[in-house]
Enzyme design. Structure first.
Site, PDB file in Angstrom:
ATOM      1  N   ASP A  23      44.673  27.916  68.821  1.00  0.00           N
ATOM      2  CA  ASP A  23      45.547  28.405  69.905  1.00  0.00           C
ATOM      3  C   ASP A  23      45.449  27.468  70.923  1.00  0.00           C
ATOM      4  O   ASP A  23      44.321  26.461  71.055  1.00  0.00           O
ATOM      5  CB  ASP A  23      44.923  29.670  70.591  1.00  0.00           C
ATOM      6  CG  ASP A  23      45.720  30.299  71.509  1.00  0.00           C
ATOM      7  OD1 ASP A  23      46.998  29.725  71.966  1.00  0.00           O
ATOM      8  OD2 ASP A  23      45.084  31.047  72.326  1.00  0.00           O
ATOM      9  N   GLU A  24      46.090  27.073  71.800  1.00  0.00           N
ATOM     10  CA  GLU A  24      46.010  26.155  72.980  1.00  0.00           C
ATOM     11  C   GLU A  24      45.851  24.789  72.473  1.00  0.00           C
ATOM     12  O   GLU A  24      45.252  24.065  72.897  1.00  0.00           O
ATOM     13  CB  GLU A  24      45.023  26.580  74.056  1.00  0.00           C
ATOM     14  CG  GLU A  24      44.739  27.857  74.556  1.00  0.00           C
ATOM     15  CD  GLU A  24      45.933  27.912  75.753  1.00  0.00           C
ATOM     16  OE1 GLU A  24      46.535  26.968  75.770  1.00  0.00           O
ATOM     17  OE2 GLU A  24      46.000  28.942  76.296  1.00  0.00           O
ATOM     18  N   GLN A  54      52.218  22.866  79.174  1.00  0.00           N
ATOM     19  CA  GLN A  54      50.801  23.444  79.761  1.00  0.00           C
ATOM     20  C   GLN A  54      49.577  22.428  79.470  1.00  0.00           C
ATOM     21  O   GLN A  54      48.633  22.761  79.732  1.00  0.00           O
ATOM     22  CB  GLN A  54      50.275  24.851  79.828  1.00  0.00           C
ATOM     23  CG  GLN A  54      51.388  25.863  79.996  1.00  0.00           C
ATOM     24  CD  GLN A  54      51.168  27.083  80.013  1.00  0.00           C
ATOM     25  OE1 GLN A  54      50.221  27.766  80.400  1.00  0.00           O
ATOM     26  NE2 GLN A  54      51.650  27.730  79.091  1.00  0.00           N
ATOM     27  N   ARG A 100      51.298  31.778  86.696  1.00  0.00           N
ATOM     28  CA  ARG A 100      50.140  32.350  86.986  1.00  0.00           C
ATOM     29  C   ARG A 100      50.657  33.845  87.695  1.00  0.00           C
ATOM     30  O   ARG A 100      50.078  34.809  87.366  1.00  0.00           O
ATOM     31  CB  ARG A 100      49.028  31.968  87.646  1.00  0.00           C
ATOM     32  CG  ARG A 100      48.250  30.750  86.975  1.00  0.00           C
ATOM     33  CD  ARG A 100      47.990  30.900  85.460  1.00  0.00           C
ATOM     34  NE  ARG A 100      48.770  30.058  84.828  1.00  0.00           N
ATOM     35  CZ  ARG A 100      49.219  30.350  83.530  1.00  0.00           C
ATOM     36  NH1 ARG A 100      48.446  31.263  82.758  1.00  0.00           N
ATOM     37  NH2 ARG A 100      50.149  29.940  83.021  1.00  0.00           N
ATOM     38  N   LYS A 110      51.770  34.803  72.897  1.00  0.00           N
ATOM     39  CA  LYS A 110      51.237  34.203  71.856  1.00  0.00           C
ATOM     40  C   LYS A 110      50.060  34.628  71.200  1.00  0.00           C
ATOM     41  O   LYS A 110      49.909  34.789  70.023  1.00  0.00           O
ATOM     42  CB  LYS A 110      50.977  32.540  72.058  1.00  0.00           C
ATOM     43  CG  LYS A 110      49.622  32.456  73.288  1.00  0.00           C
ATOM     44  CD  LYS A 110      49.707  30.898  73.619  1.00  0.00           C
ATOM     45  CE  LYS A 110      48.813  30.899  74.938  1.00  0.00           C
ATOM     46  NZ  LYS A 110      47.258  31.309  74.283  1.00  0.00           N
ATOM     47  N   THR A 111      49.270  35.294  72.023  1.00  0.00           N
ATOM     48  CA  THR A 111      48.004  35.885  71.443  1.00  0.00           C
ATOM     49  C   THR A 111      48.456  37.020  70.561  1.00  0.00           C
ATOM     50  O   THR A 111      47.715  37.586  69.634  1.00  0.00           O
ATOM     51  CB  THR A 111      46.947  36.518  72.490  1.00  0.00           C
ATOM     52  OG1 THR A 111      46.832  35.161  73.069  1.00  0.00           O
ATOM     53  CG2 THR A 111      45.891  36.885  71.922  1.00  0.00           C
TER      54      THR A 111
END
Length: 767
Positions: free
Chosen positions: A220-221, A251, A604, A33-34
């Protein structure tokens, strides 16, 4: 079109090339996504002709913002510095520093951290005569935080809880707390968002200026946003409506901080013209790991349907092992990491995750027992240490004299003979005359009953004026820190401390000085308020040094946004994970949030994932038996391997629950050899028991230490040249025998004389 977009997958390209109007990008864990966000910024500038200063990109952590900034700078050839890439709080500080006077505050406001908030709340409770046995300061602060996250003022809260005596008393505390913040020209972290919303709502001039500037906004997020943050973004995007939000509802794990998952789940209802794009290809993990994540999260009902997949190989099977006791579990995990390291895996590639901070103790003890270097995320933050708070309070007082907490903290540090009675009289005078505490100190001669304290108070006031004068004459922040230590008497006060405590405090203060030097080197226009702002906004996870070869111990909440080659997810027991409160809750959303937390932990892992649990664990002083976590039961059996038997991948040793059997470290020649890998000479032997205290970076033990029996066992002697990981090269000047260890005095080439314990100094002989 620029070839840089050829590296994107089809869905990423769609997200990049969709520029106008509202856009929701559902980005699964590890889906790049980044990368999509930064290429979208580049596309807006390079292909669409958007001016860089018309772009705003917001994320949640300094670490994420820094990474995004680096990627944008690498992609955008001109004007990248004009793009606002920021966290929510940093963005709000930037806006408030310019325009806060519109809502009645001065621009040199102070930002209160959690310790400052607690101190202020204790004062509020004392003034309102709230019994601390009935009203806990933390509880009231949590209520206030929840109100601010929902943009609820003290007046609105008072109306809402009318008729409930306990809640009404908390409303009084909220009212007084805000009044004290106003008097101190200070904001807490929640205020930064709430006051920016207030500013934009109350001033059409300010609102339209920022709306016109930020024509393209990316967040973002987004699943972690609360009501106040949602309102802030809505206001900023109100004119052009080119709002792109990126997030993953699977998330969303910060409900306890006020995060509202409805912001992302209801985005299309709020913006009916919104386009939705899903990023489901994962670039981080193996397919086996993703299969486990997908299998469990599928049990949640409150989510948007998606499934992670990867072009990576299937990878190692995900392992599950249950041990008899929590001690056995901790020992098995740490020994397995030791074995993996012996076969070439770096410690820094391994992480041990857990649901609660309390679980870290056994893991820390096993790390020390087996001499495994580790970093604990979630311990005492550097900026919360006493000596750091003291010097920062000096800096805050110099910058903002209205910050009563800062002035009150340092008025008698170091000791100046100004007693509590005198301070109380000054506080009463300040309140009666609507003055700040420092303003009252400046009028000490007018305050009845101070007597000889007046002269001492005048000396303190004069000291602050001198520092302000030096700052006005271009003294740098780092020079000011040095000057405070030298001229305030703080340095002399440190010399009265216990030897080990003094050394630890001096090293921390040296690190604060280093932070100031680093800030001055990076900032375009270094200033005291800028330095204090940067310190106030730093998060502990931002301090992770990726070059340090240590395993990471941290909670699942702290692990969000990180990735590791090898992950151990511990404490997989019903009542622990998921927690008993969520298991017994009437709200099914609580259990779903726990499941999302499990999903975050699983994703993770890049290559290897092991789940562990214990049948028997001590809770509140009692041994309790638990069944394995229902999340493990939700994983199809064919996706799990027995972690105790997967010897092909050097997994857990021998028989289940036998933490006492000889490990790879023991059979390889004793713990001393492992100690050598962490910088301790191989002749040292580690005591074979847990319960060690924590060690600081310079080798000062706050608990038990390794024993050195003779100086000649050291690999260096007085006169030898040595190297230290942090201080570089130097010459050993003196070795002194202490009760349990040897103290080594080293004259470092760049840092001067340092004294440290031999067993943890990690000195390497050179030449």
């Amino acid at each position: 079109m620029n070839s840089i977009y050829d590296t994107l997958n089809p869905m990423q390209k769609e997200a990049v090339f969709t520029t106008d109007g509202p856009l929701l990008v559902l980005a699964g864990a590890g889906s790049g996504k980044t990368r999509a966000l930064t290429h979208r910024i580049a596309y807006l500038i390079e292909e669409k002709g958007v001016r860089p200063w018309n772009i705003l990109a917001i994320t949640f952590t300094n670490k994420a913002a820094g990474e995004m900034r680096e990627r944008v700078d690498a992609l955008v050839t001109q004007g990248a510095e004009s793009i606002w890439v920021s966290t929510f709080h940093s963005m709000c500080v930037r806006i408030l520093r310019r325009d806060v006077e519109y809502i009645g505050f001065d621009r040199n406001f102070t930002i209160y951290d959690s310790d400052d908030q607690k101190t202020l709340m204790r004062q509020v409770m004392k003034k309102l005569e709230l019994d601390p046995k009935m009203y806990r300061e933390r509880t009231i602060l949590n209520v206030i935080s929840s109100c601010k996250n929902e943009l609820m003022t003290p007046e609105e809260f008072s109306v809402q809880v009318s008729g409930d005596y306990r809640q009404m008393r908390m409303a009084e505390a909220y009212t007084e707390y805000q009044e004290q913040l106003r008097r101190s020209n200070a904001f807490d972290f929640d205020d930064l968002i709430m006051k920016t919303v207030e500013l934009l709502q109350s001033s059409a001039e300010v609102r339209e200026r920022y709306q016109d500037r930020f024509r393209y906004i990316m967040v973002d997020e987004y699943q972690d946003t609360n009501t106040a943050q949602f309102r802030l973004i809505s206001l900023l995007a109100g004119m052009h409506k080119n709002l792109c939000v990126v997030g993953d509802d699977d998330q969303s794990i910060y409900k306890f901080r006020g995060a509202n998952i409805g912001n992302i789940l209801n985005f299309e209802q709020i913006y009916p013209q919104a386009r939705v794009i899903k990023l489901e290809q994962n670039y981080r993990s193996t397919q086996n790991i993703l299969d486990v994540a997908n299998a469990v999260i599928r049990h949640n009902e409150g989510r948007k349907e998606k499934a992670l997949w990867t072009a990576n190989e299937g990878g190692e099977p995900v392992c599950y092992a249950q041990y008899e006791t929590a001690q056995d579990e901790a020992g098995a995990v740490i020994r397995e990491i030791s074995r993996a390291h012996g076969k070439g895996m770096a410690f820094k590639d391994c992480a041990v995750l857990y649901r609660t901070n309390a679980q870290s103790r056994l893991l820390e003890e096993k790390c020390v027992q087996y001499n495994i270097p580790y970093r604990l995320i979630g311990g005492v933050n550097f900026y919360q240490r006493k000596e750091i708070k003291d010097i920062l309070a000096y800096l805050k007082t110099i910058d903002n004299g209205r910050d009563d907490l800062a002035v009150q903290r340092i008025i008698n540090i170091p000791k100046r003979g100004i007693g509590a009675s005198s301070i109380g009289k000054v506080m009463i005078y300040a309140t009666a005359n609507d003055l700040s505490f420092l303003e009252a100190l400046e009028k000490a001669e007018r305050i009845p009953g101070l007597g000889r304290a007046v002269q001492k108070i005048n000396g303190f006031v004069h000291l602050i004026e001198v520092y302000r004068g030096k700052l006005a004459y271009r003294m740098s922040v780092s020079e000011l820190i040095r000057d405070i230590l030298d001229t305030s008497g703080y340095d002399q006060e440190l010399a009265k401390e216990d030897e080990a405590e003094e050394a630890a405090r001096r090293e921390n203060l040296e690190e604060l000085f280093n932070k100031a030097v680093d800030y001055e080197a990076r900032a375009e226009e270094p200033a005291l308020d800028g330095f204090l702002e940067e310190v106030a906004l730093v998060a502990e996870v931002d301090n992770l040094d990726p070059q340090e070869d240590r395993i990471t111990l941290m909670t699942l909440h702290g692990a969000k946004g990180l990735e590791f080659t090898k992950v151990y997810l511990t404490g997989m027991e019903d009542g622990l994970f998921p927690g008993s409160m969520s298991v017994n809750s009437d709200d099914p959303g609580d259990l779903e949030e726990e499941r999302r937390l499990f999903y975050v932990g699983v994703t993770r892992a890049k290559q290897e994932l092991t789940l562990t649990g214990a049948r028997l664990r001590m809770v509140n002083g009692e041994n309790r038996y638990s069944r394995r976590s229902r999340f493990v039961d939700e994983i199809p059996p064919d996706l799990l391997a027995d972690g105790r038997r997967a010897r092909s991948r050097t997994a857990f040793p021998g028989r289940s629950g036998q933490d006492g059997e000889r490990s790879a470290v023991d059979s390889a020649g004793g713990a001393g050899e492992r100690l050598h890998t962490t910088g301790v000479p191989p002749t040292y032997k580690a005591p074979q028991f847990g319960g060690f205290g924590k060690l600081n970076e310079q080798g000062v033990s706050l608990g038990k230490t390794f024993t050195v029996t003779k100086a000649e066992h050291l690999p260096y002697q007085a006169g030898d040249r040595v190297r230290h990981k942090k201080f570089g090269e130097g010459t050993v000047k003196e070795i002194t025998e202490q009760k349990r260890d040897f103290e080594v005095a080293v004259e470092f080439d760049n840092y001067g004389m340092k004294r440290m314990y031999a067993s943890f100094a990690k000195l390497e002989k050179i030449g």
